[in-house]
Design an enzyme around this catalytic site. Sequence first.
Site, short mmCIF file in Angstrom:
data_model
loop_
_atom_site.label_atom_id
_atom_site.label_comp_id
_atom_site.label_asym_id
_atom_site.label_seq_id
_atom_site.Cartn_x
_atom_site.Cartn_y
_atom_site.Cartn_z
N LYS B 66 0.68 31.73 35.88
CA LYS B 66 0.98 30.42 35.28
C LYS B 66 2.28 29.91 35.89
O LYS B 66 3.21 30.71 36.13
CB LYS B 66 1.13 30.64 33.76
CG LYS B 66 1.25 29.41 32.90
CD LYS B 66 1.19 29.82 31.43
CE LYS B 66 1.24 28.65 30.47
NZ LYS B 66 1.04 29.07 29.07
N SER B 142 -2.31 26.74 26.61
CA SER B 142 -1.69 26.07 27.74
C SER B 142 -1.89 26.82 29.06
O SER B 142 -1.56 26.28 30.11
CB SER B 142 -0.19 25.89 27.50
OG SER B 142 0.47 27.14 27.36
N SER B 166 -1.75 30.34 23.44
CA SER B 166 -2.03 29.91 24.81
C SER B 166 -2.58 30.99 25.73
O SER B 166 -2.93 30.69 26.87
CB SER B 166 -0.77 29.30 25.42
OG SER B 166 -0.47 28.07 24.80
#
Lengths: 64, 435
Positions: B66, B142, B166
């Site tokens: 990420k 996310s 997330s």
Amino acid sequence: MDCLVDKDAASRYLDAASEMLGLPIQAEHRAAVEAAFAVLLAQGQLVTGFAIPEETEAAPRYRP
Amino acid sequence: MVRAGEVSAVAVLEAHIARIEALDATLNCFTDRTFGRAFAEAAAVDAALARGEAVGPLAGVPFAVKNLFDVEGLPTRAGSKIRRTAPPAMADAPHITRLCKAGAVLLGALNMDEFAYGFVTENAHDGVTRNPHDTGRIAGGSSGGSVAAVAAGFAPITLGSDTNGSIRLPAGLTGIFGLKPSYGRITRHGTFPFVDSFDHLGPFTRNVADLALVYDLLQDDEVSCTVLDQSAVPRVAVLDDWFRYGASAEMLEAVEIVAQAFGSNATATLPEARRARAAAFCITAFEGGQLHKSDLIARPEDFDPATRPRLIAGALQPAETIYQAQRFRAWFHEQALGLFGRFDLLLAPATPCTAPLIGQATLMLGGEELPLRPNLGIYTQPISFIGLPVVCVPVASTGLPRGVQIIAGPGREALALAAAAQLERAGVLRAKVVP
């Protein structure tokens, strides 16, 4: 959940908090911020409406 | 295969890059590609093997992170426009260092909601990440780029973060395994923060053995999780009340499938979970708003319109709300510990429904039409609120993926992983990776 705080009161609070904390709300962002604040107030009322035992301490440095 | 000499690390890398080149224009997982570095790392693995040297357990395995993890030479953008001009990271996050030391090969950084504040990865700056199983649907967030990259076969391992869901929520929507460890178990050094009270980091994989292996490489506890045999039968209960409220029939069925596989008909109530979710909601907005206050003052126009109002409103909340929310957190934690006196593992859906459509504004929850974005994480938020470890598992089935949270007591990741492995061996769980 509906917010129990009067919309005008919430708006006045936002103005005061914005000024006191030095975080301006641009006019073009105002409606979205008010909507987000209304959601937060409703959620916050769920929290503050609960009778937490007096001996319960806050957990800002929580470790499970 | 690389360690056995059946294929070279460079050949494995080339195959993964070819897949990324073919599919990522549609899926939009990667925001930064580090293929040059990856070739150097893969070549180093091959060279070590050629010299007869020992290589690590991830020799030649491609992975990606990420884009809130520091990658040396890249600005850590954390899904934002604002941080694109930040100075490049001087060093990799320790998580990347550890995986590379084990032989893994870094492909790049992955899309996410701005500053990790969202469940949809419909990022105003970097675009939407699409669900590989139906490109008209979201991958969730996310950590949307991280889950879609695994589900698309771009990398067998990715890393993400979980503040309110997330890791678990997008893993559930894309049909892969995800681990949100206990709060504090994996260092957050070298990553861009969101909410100090709730931020966790963790891996995504296609199977439980990889999940346990990566977790072991990232954590410092003495207890290894790679031993996935569990002789004792865990005491399992399905969470009821809030954790069933509004869930679709297919999500409830997924939870039931997992419970039945454990041979359990028990249910348990985690009291006041709705308030726990509310408290997490308020603390998140407050801490996130405070973190970004200087930019909200100086350059509010540079925030994602979906993020900005929540951060501003969050920063302006009454102190009473935040203080009481932190007190409630301690109370709620005690209630959860009480349940773990009776049960080893608790089950709950990862999401109220399967993957929504891109751009979908609302969802039906308990007969009410409610805004989608804040309500996708209603079953994950109460759990990260008190930092419990969770393995999010994909239930084997046709159709859109369905994820179930296997929740353990604090520090009991090994138990949750062993239980997931047991169900994976029985064929109840299976990751969905596009062919």
